[in-house]
Design an enzyme around this catalytic site. Structure first.
Site, PDB file in Angstrom:
ATOM      1  CE  LYS A 190      -1.504   5.663   7.467  1.00 40.53           C
ATOM      2  NZ  LYS A 190      -1.118   4.941   6.260  1.00 40.53           N
TER       3      LYS A 190
ATOM      4  CG  ASP B  29       5.324   3.680   1.947  1.00 42.03           C
ATOM      5  OD1 ASP B  29       5.302   4.299   3.028  1.00 42.03           O
ATOM      6  OD2 ASP B  29       4.344   3.584   1.187  1.00 42.03           O
TER       7      ASP B  29
ATOM      8  CG  PHE C 181      -1.947   1.160   1.088  1.00 41.46           C
ATOM      9  CD1 PHE C 181      -3.112   0.997   0.352  1.00 41.46           C
ATOM     10  CD2 PHE C 181      -1.700   2.404   1.663  1.00 41.46           C
ATOM     11  CE1 PHE C 181      -4.019   2.038   0.196  1.00 41.46           C
ATOM     12  CE2 PHE C 181      -2.607   3.447   1.512  1.00 41.46           C
ATOM     13  CZ  PHE C 181      -3.769   3.260   0.784  1.00 41.46           C
TER      14      PHE C 181
HETATM   15  C1  LIG Z   1      -1.238   5.240   4.835  1.00 39.45           C
HETATM   16  C2  LIG Z   1      -0.121   4.865   3.932  1.00 39.45           C
HETATM   17  C3  LIG Z   1       0.150   5.585   2.759  1.00 39.45           C
HETATM   18  C4  LIG Z   1      -0.727   6.706   2.267  1.00 39.45           C
HETATM   19  O1  LIG Z   1      -0.720   7.792   3.118  1.00 39.45           O
HETATM   20  P1  LIG Z   1      -1.807   8.956   2.935  1.00 39.45           P
HETATM   21  O2  LIG Z   1      -1.406   9.965   3.943  1.00 39.45           O
HETATM   22  O3  LIG Z   1      -3.149   8.350   3.169  1.00 39.45           O
HETATM   23  O4  LIG Z   1      -1.667   9.443   1.537  1.00 39.45           O
HETATM   24  C5  LIG Z   1       1.255   5.215   2.022  1.00 39.45           C
HETATM   25  N1  LIG Z   1       2.039   4.204   2.404  1.00 39.45           N
HETATM   26  C6  LIG Z   1       1.805   3.480   3.512  1.00 39.45           C
HETATM   27  C7  LIG Z   1       2.736   2.377   3.888  1.00 39.45           C
HETATM   28  C8  LIG Z   1       0.713   3.780   4.307  1.00 39.45           C
HETATM   29  O5  LIG Z   1       0.460   3.044   5.398  1.00 39.45           O
END
Ligand SMILES: *Cc1c(COP(=O)(O)O)cnc(C)c1O
Length: 405
Positions: free
Chosen positions: A264, A235, A150
Site C-alpha cells: 500500500k 500483515d 484481509f
Molecule cells: C490491501 C491489503 C492487502 C492486499 O493488497 P493488494 O495490494 O491489494 O494485493 C493485504 N493485506 C492487507 C492488510 C490489506 O489491507
C-alpha cells in the site's frame, strides 16, 4: 452521444461521460465505481473533471500516505524513469538495495523480498512459512488466520482471508488453513499445534472494519508460535509505513513477528510490496524458490525511498499520532450519539454508526467534497494521508456533521 444532449452538458461533463461509457464497456466489472473522474491531486486534495475539490480521507485506500503527487516522490520517479526503468532481478539495483536497507533499519528485520502488491508480499510470507515448516516435518504445513481478516485476492491469500464473501465463488481453496476468532487467545491456543507452520494476523484488521488486536493477544500469539515452532507473520500492508504513528504497527504493541509484509503506502502510489523476515525465516528462500519479474522495480523502489525521506523530513510519524488522536476525539465529540464507537490508532480510524447508513454517508460526503470508505452498512473507515492537519480534520468533521444529522 447526440448533439442535442451534448449541448446540455459542459465539455468536461461530456468527456467524463464518454470515459464512463468506455470503462463500462471494456473493463471487467470487479469494482462498483463512484460517479466521479479525478484528474489531479495535490497533498490531501483531489480535483475532478469539473474542477471540484475533494478532501481525501481515504488516500487511495491507504496508499497515498504522503499525499497526492508529493514533489519529492514525483521528482524521484521522474529522475529514475529517465535513467533506468527496469532491468529484472537478475542484476543488482541501487534503489532496490537501498530500499531493502531502509526497510530493515526502520524495523527488526534482516532480509527483504520484493513483489508488486500486498497479496504478493503475503504470498511470499506464506511460501516462506510452508518451506520453513516442511524443513522440520512433512506435516508442518498448517496456517492459522483470523476471521474478518484481509490478506489479498490471489488463491492463497484469499484462502487466508477468512471472509466467506471473498472465498465462496473460488472453492476449492488452498488446503491447510484454519480460522479463529480475532483477539481470542484460547481459540488461538487450541488451533495451533506441531503441524502449524505459521500464524498470520493483521495487528489492526483494516478492511474488516478497523479492529485492533489487544497487546495481550499479540503477546500470546508470539508465545504460542514459539511453543509450537511456528512462524508469526504480521500483515502490515495497511498498518505499516507510519499509519499508526509508528513506522510499523507492531512497534506500538511491542511484539515482534518473524515475518512482516508491507505494500500500500510503501511506493507512494507506485505498485510495490515487500516481505520482511528475520532469523531462520530470513534464510529460508534460496535461488529458484521464489521470484517476481517486476518485484522491486527501480522506479517503484526510488519512489519508496522518497516516501521514507518525506515521512522522516516532515515528521509524519508524530503527525499521524497527534492528528490521528485529534481526529478520533473530534469524531467522538462532534458526532455524539450518531456513533457507537470510534476505533483505530493514528490515522487508521473506524467509526461505528448507530444506524445502518454508511452508504448514504459515503454518497452525501462525496457530494460535499469529502472522500471516505464504508465497510458494510454501519462502519466508516478513514485512511487519510499522514500529512493532514487539524484544519483538515475540522473540515471533514463539519461535513460529516451535516451529512449525518
Ligand atoms: C490491501 C491489503 C492487502 C492486499 O493488497 P493488494 O495490494 O491489494 O494485493 C493485504 N493485506 C492487507 C492488510 C490489506 O489491507
Amino acid at each position: 452521444m447526440s448533439a442535442v444532449v451534448a449541448e446540455l452538458v459542459t465539455e468536461e461533463e461530456a468527456i467524463a461521460e464518454a470515459i464512463k461509457t468506455i470503462d463500462d464497456a471494456f473493463i471487467m466489472h470487479t469494482y462498483n465505481r463512484q460517479p466521479v473522474l479525478f484528474e489531479r491531486g495535490q497533498g490531501a486534495w483531489l480535483f475532478d473533471s469539473d474542477g471540484k475539490k475533494y478532501l481525501d480521507f481515504l488516500g487511495g485506500i491507504a496508499v497515498n500516505g504522503v499525499g497526492h503527487c508529493h514533489p519529492k516522490v514525483v521528482a524521484a520517479i521522474q529522475t529514475q524513469a529517465a535513467e533506468l526503468i527496469h532491468i529484472s532481478n537478475l542484476y543488482y539495483s541501487a534503489p532496490q538495495a537501498k530500499l531493502a536497507e531502509k526497510l530493515c533499519l526502520t524495523s527488526d528485520f534482516e532480509k527483504v523480498f520484493f513483489g508488486n502488491s500486498g497479496a504478493e508480499a503475503n504470498e511470499a510470507a506464506l511460501k516462506i512459512a510452508r518451506k520453513y515448516g516442511r524443513s522440520m516435518s512433512e506435516n508442518k504445513t498448517g496456517f492459522v488466520t483470523a476471521h474478518r481478516s484481509f490478506h489479498g485476492r490471489t488463491m492463497a491469500t484469499v484462502t487466508a482471508t477468512a471472509q466467506p464473501k471473498y472465498q465462496e465463488p473460488f472453492r476449492p481453496l488452498i488446503p491447510g488453513f484454519e480460522y479463529v476468532d480475532f483477539n481470542d487467545i484460547d481459540a488461538l491456543k487450541a488451533a495451533v499445534n506441531a503441524d502449524t507452520c505459521a500464524v498470520l494476523l493483521e495487528p489492526i484488521q483494516g478492511e474488516g472494519g478497523v479492529y485492533a488486536a489487544s497487546k495481550e493477544y499479540l503477546e500470546a500469539a508470539r508465545e504460542i508460535c514459539d511453543d509450537n515452532n511456528a512462524l508469526l507473520i504480521f500483515d502490515e500492508v495497511q498498518t505499516g509505513m507510519g499509519r499508526t504513528g509508528h513506522w510499523w504497527a507492531y512497534q506500538g504493541f511491542g511484539v515482534v513477528p518473524d515475518v512482516m509484509t508491507s505494500a500500500k503506502a510503501l511506493g507512494g502510489g507506485l505498485p510495490i510490496g515487500a516481505c520482511l523476515a528475520r532469523g531462520v525465516a530470513a534464510e529460508t528462500l534460496v535461488p529458484g524458490n521464489h521470484g517476481s519479474t517486476f518485484g522491486g522495480n527501480l522506479v517503484a523502489a526510488a519512489a519508496a525511498l522518497a516516501v521514507f525521506d518525506v515521512i522522516e523530513s516532515e515528521n509524519l510519524l508524530t503527525n499521524a499520532e497527534v492528528v490521528g488522536r485529534y481526529f478520533s476525539e473530534q469524531l467522538r465529540e462532534g458526532l455524539g450519539d450518531a456513533l457507537t464507537e470510534v476505533r483505530g490508532q493514528g490515522l487508521i480510524v473506524g467509526a461505528q454508526l448507530a444506524r445502518p447508513i454508511a452508504g448514504h454517508v459515503l454518497t452525501e460526503s462525496m457530494k460535499k467534497g469529502l472522500i471516505l470508505n464504508a465497510v458494510g452498512d454501519s462502519t466508516l473507515r478513514f485512511l487519510p494521508p499522514l500529512i493532514i492537519k487539524k484544519e483538515d480534520v475540522d473540515s471533514a468533521i463539519s461535513i460529516l456533521k451535516e451529512v449525518i444529522s
